[in-house]
Motif scaffolding. Structure first.
Motif, PDB file in Angstrom:
ATOM      1  N   GLY A 266       0.801  -1.227   0.000  1.00 14.72           N
ATOM      2  CA  GLY A 266       0.000   0.000   0.000  1.00 14.72           C
ATOM      3  C   GLY A 266       0.834   1.277   0.000  1.00 14.72           C
ATOM      4  N   GLU A 267       2.129   1.128   0.125  1.00 13.37           N
ATOM      5  CA  GLU A 267       2.991   2.311   0.115  1.00 13.37           C
ATOM      6  C   GLU A 267       2.969   2.969  -1.262  1.00 13.37           C
ATOM      7  N   ARG A 268       3.008   4.299  -1.268  1.00 14.22           N
ATOM      8  CA  ARG A 268       3.007   5.026  -2.540  1.00 14.22           C
ATOM      9  C   ARG A 268       4.132   6.041  -2.578  1.00 14.22           C
ATOM     10  N   LEU A 269       4.826   6.034  -3.704  1.00  9.43           N
ATOM     11  CA  LEU A 269       5.911   6.984  -3.937  1.00  9.43           C
ATOM     12  C   LEU A 269       5.471   7.860  -5.099  1.00  9.43           C
ATOM     13  N   TRP A 270       5.451   9.164  -4.888  1.00 15.20           N
ATOM     14  CA  TRP A 270       4.949  10.040  -5.946  1.00 15.20           C
ATOM     15  C   TRP A 270       5.559  11.429  -5.842  1.00 15.20           C
ATOM     16  N   LEU A 271       5.385  12.188  -6.907  1.00 11.96           N
ATOM     17  CA  LEU A 271       5.854  13.571  -6.939  1.00 11.96           C
ATOM     18  C   LEU A 271       4.638  14.488  -6.995  1.00 11.96           C
ATOM     19  N   LEU A 272       4.711  15.548  -6.237  1.00 11.66           N
ATOM     20  CA  LEU A 272       3.656  16.561  -6.240  1.00 11.66           C
ATOM     21  C   LEU A 272       4.220  17.831  -6.842  1.00 11.66           C
ATOM     22  N   ARG A 273       3.443  18.452  -7.700  1.00 10.17           N
ATOM     23  CA  ARG A 273       3.822  19.761  -8.227  1.00 10.17           C
ATOM     24  C   ARG A 273       2.653  20.698  -7.981  1.00 10.17           C
ATOM     25  N   ALA A 274       2.840  21.687  -7.128  1.00 13.06           N
ATOM     26  CA  ALA A 274       1.739  22.580  -6.773  1.00 13.06           C
ATOM     27  C   ALA A 274       2.114  24.010  -7.138  1.00 13.06           C
TER      28      ALA A 274
ATOM     29  N   GLY B 241       4.824  32.254  -5.827  1.00 16.46           N
ATOM     30  CA  GLY B 241       5.998  32.227  -6.698  1.00 16.46           C
ATOM     31  C   GLY B 241       6.098  30.916  -7.450  1.00 16.46           C
ATOM     32  N   GLU B 242       7.319  30.375  -7.490  1.00 17.11           N
ATOM     33  CA  GLU B 242       7.546  29.211  -8.347  1.00 17.11           C
ATOM     34  C   GLU B 242       6.796  27.975  -7.845  1.00 17.11           C
ATOM     35  N   ASP B 243       6.598  27.017  -8.769  1.00 17.19           N
ATOM     36  CA  ASP B 243       5.954  25.758  -8.409  1.00 17.19           C
ATOM     37  C   ASP B 243       6.738  25.095  -7.289  1.00 17.19           C
ATOM     38  N   CYS B 244       6.009  24.445  -6.407  1.00 16.14           N
ATOM     39  CA  CYS B 244       6.648  23.654  -5.362  1.00 16.14           C
ATOM     40  C   CYS B 244       6.566  22.195  -5.787  1.00 16.14           C
ATOM     41  N   ILE B 245       7.723  21.576  -5.976  1.00  9.91           N
ATOM     42  CA  ILE B 245       7.761  20.155  -6.339  1.00  9.91           C
ATOM     43  C   ILE B 245       8.311  19.390  -5.146  1.00  9.91           C
ATOM     44  N   CYS B 246       7.591  18.331  -4.779  1.00  9.72           N
ATOM     45  CA  CYS B 246       7.986  17.536  -3.614  1.00  9.72           C
ATOM     46  C   CYS B 246       7.989  16.060  -3.964  1.00  9.72           C
TER      47      CYS B 246
END
Ligand code: ZN
Length: 217
Positions: free
Chosen positions: A127-135, A188-193
């Motif tokens: 069930g673990e998930r690895l992902w990238l967020l761009r907000a 400001g700039e996109d936040c990528i996590c």
């Protein structure tokens, strides 16, 4: 946590001993790559772990024996490596860059909600998930609670939660005790996590709960 945004020692030791999951290891390795002080701690933990395995350190060690060992290790320590962010991928710590094998802009970003996009990197059987967020700058993330552990490593931009501010290289560790979690992205700039969660989050809004199965969080 001793300093906001730096992982506490127990997680560094778990990482050094190889007891974290693949996804958590990637996030921790990427976080450590930004900070020489954490690299040194991981190196010490690895050295102690190695000596324990080889039977060089008795399992029950007195406090001062541990201190002396750490000092001996310090004297041996190699020069710290320069902070590692490769020129080809300025926003990526080397462990993440080699995992992805391409630049962040070359990934397929999919709509996730107003102002938010994601790339699902991997979903594990547990069930673990690895992902990238761009907000987008100024976005308020939906209010949520957690069933499990959530690691969020900032790669670009920044966000705050209450009076805590997270910028590139800093990590936020949230868990079931972190309720009403609502990161607010800096203007400001996109936040990528880079994010890893080991259980679905609990969204507060009806709309959020409706879209949750589709975005897979
Ligand atoms: Zn959260």
């Amino acid at each position: 946590m001793t300093k906001t945004g730096l992982l506490p020692d127990e997680w560094l030791v778990s990482y050094a001993s190889g007891s974290l999951s693949e996804a958590q290891s990637l996030v921790v390795a990427s976080h450590v790559a930004y900070h020489d002080e954490l690299k040194a701690k991981v190196a010490d933990a690895e050295a102690i772990g190695g000596m324990l395995l080889e039977g060089l350190v008795p399992e029950r060690m007195s406090e001062d024996a541990l201190e002396r060992t750490m000092k001996a290790l310090d004297n041996d320590a190699d020069e710290p490596e320069p902070v590692a962010v490769s020129a080809a991928s300025p926003h990526m710590p080397p462990p993440l860059a080699s995992y992805l094998g391409k630049d962040l802009d070359a990934l397929k970003w999919r709509f996730m909600g107003p102002g938010m996009k994601q790339v699902k990197l991997k979903t594990y059987e547990n069930g673990e998930r690895l992902w990238l967020l761009r907000a987008r700058g100024g976005t308020k993330m939906p209010f949520h609670d957690h069933r499990g552990t959530e690691f969020t490593l900032v790669l670009t931009g920044g966000y705050h939660v209450g009076d805590k501010h997270y910028t590139p290289g800093l990590i936020e560790l949230a868990g079931p005790e972190t309720t009403d979690h609502q990161p607010v992205i800096d203007a400001g700039e996109d936040c990528i996590c880079l994010v890893v969660t080991d259980a679905p989050i609990i969204l507060h809004s009806m709309l959020g709960r409706l879209v949750q199965p589709f975005i897979g969080l």
